[in-house]
Write an enzyme that holds these catalytic residues in place. Structure first.
Site, PDB file in Angstrom:
ATOM      1  N   HIS A  98      53.271  52.773  11.635  1.00 31.74           N
ATOM      2  CA  HIS A  98      52.852  52.353  10.287  1.00 31.74           C
ATOM      3  C   HIS A  98      53.881  52.905   9.309  1.00 31.74           C
ATOM      4  O   HIS A  98      53.887  54.090   9.001  1.00 31.74           O
ATOM      5  CB  HIS A  98      51.450  52.870   9.959  1.00 31.74           C
ATOM      6  CG  HIS A  98      50.374  52.135  10.685  1.00 31.74           C
ATOM      7  ND1 HIS A  98      49.192  52.700  11.054  1.00 31.74           N
ATOM      8  CD2 HIS A  98      50.316  50.842  11.103  1.00 31.74           C
ATOM      9  CE1 HIS A  98      48.440  51.796  11.676  1.00 31.74           C
ATOM     10  NE2 HIS A  98      49.098  50.659  11.717  1.00 31.74           N
ATOM     11  N   GLU A 101      54.199  56.007   6.696  1.00 28.90           N
ATOM     12  CA  GLU A 101      53.870  57.378   7.095  1.00 28.90           C
ATOM     13  C   GLU A 101      55.154  58.175   7.292  1.00 28.90           C
ATOM     14  O   GLU A 101      55.500  58.579   8.394  1.00 28.90           O
ATOM     15  CB  GLU A 101      53.025  57.339   8.377  1.00 28.90           C
ATOM     16  CG  GLU A 101      51.737  56.548   8.197  1.00 28.90           C
ATOM     17  CD  GLU A 101      51.065  56.144   9.510  1.00 28.90           C
ATOM     18  OE1 GLU A 101      51.631  56.398  10.588  1.00 28.90           O
ATOM     19  OE2 GLU A 101      49.971  55.566   9.439  1.00 28.90           O
ATOM     20  N   ARG A 156      52.539  49.057   5.406  1.00 30.83           N
ATOM     21  CA  ARG A 156      52.303  49.646   6.730  1.00 30.83           C
ATOM     22  C   ARG A 156      52.510  48.657   7.881  1.00 30.83           C
ATOM     23  O   ARG A 156      52.545  49.050   9.027  1.00 30.83           O
ATOM     24  CB  ARG A 156      50.889  50.221   6.821  1.00 30.83           C
ATOM     25  CG  ARG A 156      49.781  49.205   6.682  1.00 30.83           C
ATOM     26  CD  ARG A 156      48.411  49.858   6.811  1.00 30.83           C
ATOM     27  NE  ARG A 156      47.712  49.434   8.007  1.00 30.83           N
ATOM     28  CZ  ARG A 156      46.934  50.224   8.751  1.00 30.83           C
ATOM     29  NH1 ARG A 156      46.774  51.489   8.435  1.00 30.83           N
ATOM     30  NH2 ARG A 156      46.328  49.755   9.802  1.00 30.83           N
ATOM     31  N   HIS A 225      50.946  59.121  14.220  1.00 27.68           N
ATOM     32  CA  HIS A 225      50.700  58.573  12.881  1.00 27.68           C
ATOM     33  C   HIS A 225      50.472  59.738  11.919  1.00 27.68           C
ATOM     34  O   HIS A 225      50.462  60.892  12.303  1.00 27.68           O
ATOM     35  CB  HIS A 225      49.423  57.729  12.885  1.00 27.68           C
ATOM     36  CG  HIS A 225      49.459  56.516  13.770  1.00 27.68           C
ATOM     37  ND1 HIS A 225      49.172  55.255  13.306  1.00 27.68           N
ATOM     38  CD2 HIS A 225      49.728  56.351  15.092  1.00 27.68           C
ATOM     39  CE1 HIS A 225      49.264  54.376  14.297  1.00 27.68           C
ATOM     40  NE2 HIS A 225      49.596  55.014  15.393  1.00 27.68           N
ATOM     41  N   GLU A 299      47.105  61.955  14.171  1.00 25.53           N
ATOM     42  CA  GLU A 299      47.163  61.725  12.724  1.00 25.53           C
ATOM     43  C   GLU A 299      47.612  63.050  12.127  1.00 25.53           C
ATOM     44  O   GLU A 299      46.856  64.024  12.142  1.00 25.53           O
ATOM     45  CB  GLU A 299      45.786  61.343  12.173  1.00 25.53           C
ATOM     46  CG  GLU A 299      45.281  59.982  12.607  1.00 25.53           C
ATOM     47  CD  GLU A 299      45.871  58.846  11.789  1.00 25.53           C
ATOM     48  OE1 GLU A 299      46.577  59.118  10.798  1.00 25.53           O
ATOM     49  OE2 GLU A 299      45.638  57.684  12.160  1.00 25.53           O
TER      50      GLU A 299
END
Lengths: 338, 97
Positions: A98, A101, A156, A225, A299
């Site tokens: 994405h 990020e 993204r 991510h 994440e």
């Protein structure tokens, strides 16, 4: 690469910072992060090589760094037919699918340098690399990454147009053939989570799919991510527990504990559907379906509550703490062959 | 070039299942950019709300007594700072001897 500024964000193309439409680039054009990758290869010829697993929609190279102590042939241009024989067991890491990020791609760059620096110094990493290879794709969605630097910082998706729609791009983490089209992704091209017309319709996804299948011996797949401070394992599209749920859960617990040991950053962990939300067609559900037991998605940190515009001074702490979790998973994979 | 002048990022904390459902409906609204998705009761949800939709979204949240705070006041301000930081960093970068 010693003089590369790891503490700042970098564009794909430092020269091309004018706003406007992204040009259709020549394949293998030499740009900032690409140049870093080539420098790392040049400095470590017996350890690092570069594989081009495909091209993005706009023609940018999809580069993967291969870190291996096995004999290598350079330059290697990957093709489906070039991987005859049995490959060494391997660990895959991708960052920044994405595109917005940025701390993720920046961390990936730091990981690459960390791997070559620690080989021969850190006994755990050295033992891993003496038996296994590591593949690292730092800019997994280069068209989107370029677009975030030049046109829309919050982009993204990929940049492939959708016929019949004015909206552009597909969410590359909803485009995999695992629960594709089920709830947890959108069928609307204008949505941020548009799944695409068919599974693997995006070259950025298909190139990884082809590589993973052709390789055939990847034992851990870590897709990174940001930003919610989570470590997640399959599944996203179903609430049925994965066959290896207990093992995956215990390892996640260990990994987030290692991560927290540096700065106290708190991560939650669990399956995607139970920890974050139902999401269909995601990367790690597909890799798990391929038999890659240690399939995780990270994440990264949210310290400072800046979301995707995490200040640059957060890059190094983020990378350093994440590395500890990566090592925990890689080491477990190494010590528990299957 | 897209700009984000006046866009806010709201951090919303759902208190119960009903609020969770409302937030899930909000996820489907056009132009809502979900930075952190709806997970569960008491767990923060971050949504970037375009400037022109701010008042309607805030009214919607207040009508349903959904607790929220502003995480980012003006997104473009942060983006400008980030851009300046990168330009400054590039200026001071010294070529390798």
């Amino acid at each position: 690469t010693d003089s590369f500024d790891y503490a700042n964000y970098h564009t794909l193309d430092e020269v091309g910072t004018q706003f406007g439409n992204a040009p259709r680039l020549k394949p293998l054009s030499q740009t900032q992060i690409y140049r870093f990758q080539d420098m790392l290869v040049a400095e470590n010829p017996s350890l690092v090589s570069k594989i081009v697993i495909g091209q993005s929609y706009q023609g940018r190279a999809l580069n993967v760094l291969k870190v291996s102590k096995a004999p290598i042939l350079r330059p290697i241009v990957f093709s489906l037919f070039s991987t005859g024989g049995t490959n060494r067991p391997a660990i895959w890491i991708d960052t920044g699918i994405h595109s917005r990020e940025w701390v993720t791609q920046a961390s990936g760059t730091w990981f690459a340098k960390k791997i070559v620096t620690d080989y021969g110094r850190d006994p755990a990493l050295t033992a891993i690399l003496d038996k296994m290879d590591i593949f690292l794709e730092i800019v997994t969605n280069p068209d989107g990454f370029y677009y975030t630097h030049n046109s829309n910082r919050m982009w993204r998706k990929t940049r492939k147009p959708t016929p019949g729609s004015s909206c552009v791009g597909v969410d590359p983490n909803r485009n995999w053939d695992a629960g594709f089209g089920e709830p947890g992704a959108s069928s609307s091209p204008c949505s941020e989570t548009y799944r695409g017309p068919t599974a693997h319709s995006e070259t950025e996804v298909k190139s990884i799919v082809d590589f993973v299948k052709a390789h055939g011996n990847i034992k851990a797949f870590l897709s990174i991510h940001s930003y919610s401070q989570m470590l997640l394992y399959p599944y996203g599209y179903t609430s049925s527990p994965a066959k290896d749920q207990a093992d995956l859960h215990n390892l996640a617990k260990k990994a987030v504990s290692e991560l927290a040991s540096l700065y106290g950053t708190y991560y939650t962990y669990g399956s995607v559907i139970n920890t974050i939300y139902q999401a269909s067609g995601i990367t790690i559900d597909w890799t798990y379906k391929q038999g890659i037991k240690y399939s995780y998605t990270f994440e990264l940190r949210d310290t400072g509550r800046y979301g995707f515009i995490l200040p640059a001074n957060q890059i190094l702490p983020t990378a350093r703490e994440t590395w500890l979790a990566l090592m925990a998973i890689m080491n477990h994979t190494f010590q528990n062959p299957y | 070039k897209d700009t984000f002048v006046g866009d806010k990022v709201l951090r919303i904390i759902p208190k119960n299942e009903a609020q969770l459902s409302l937030l899930k409906e909000m996820e489907e609204m056009p132009e809502m950019d979900i930075w952190r998705g709806v997970t569960g009761v008491g767990i923060p949800v971050d949504i970037r709300v375009p400037f022109h939709q701010l008042s309607s979204v805030k009214i919607h949240l207040q009508e349903h007594d959904i607790e929220h705070s502003t995480m980012i006041e003006d997104l473009q301000v942060l983006l400008d700072e980030e851009q300046q930081e990168m330009e400054s960093s590039a200026r001071f970068a010294q070529p390798r001897n």
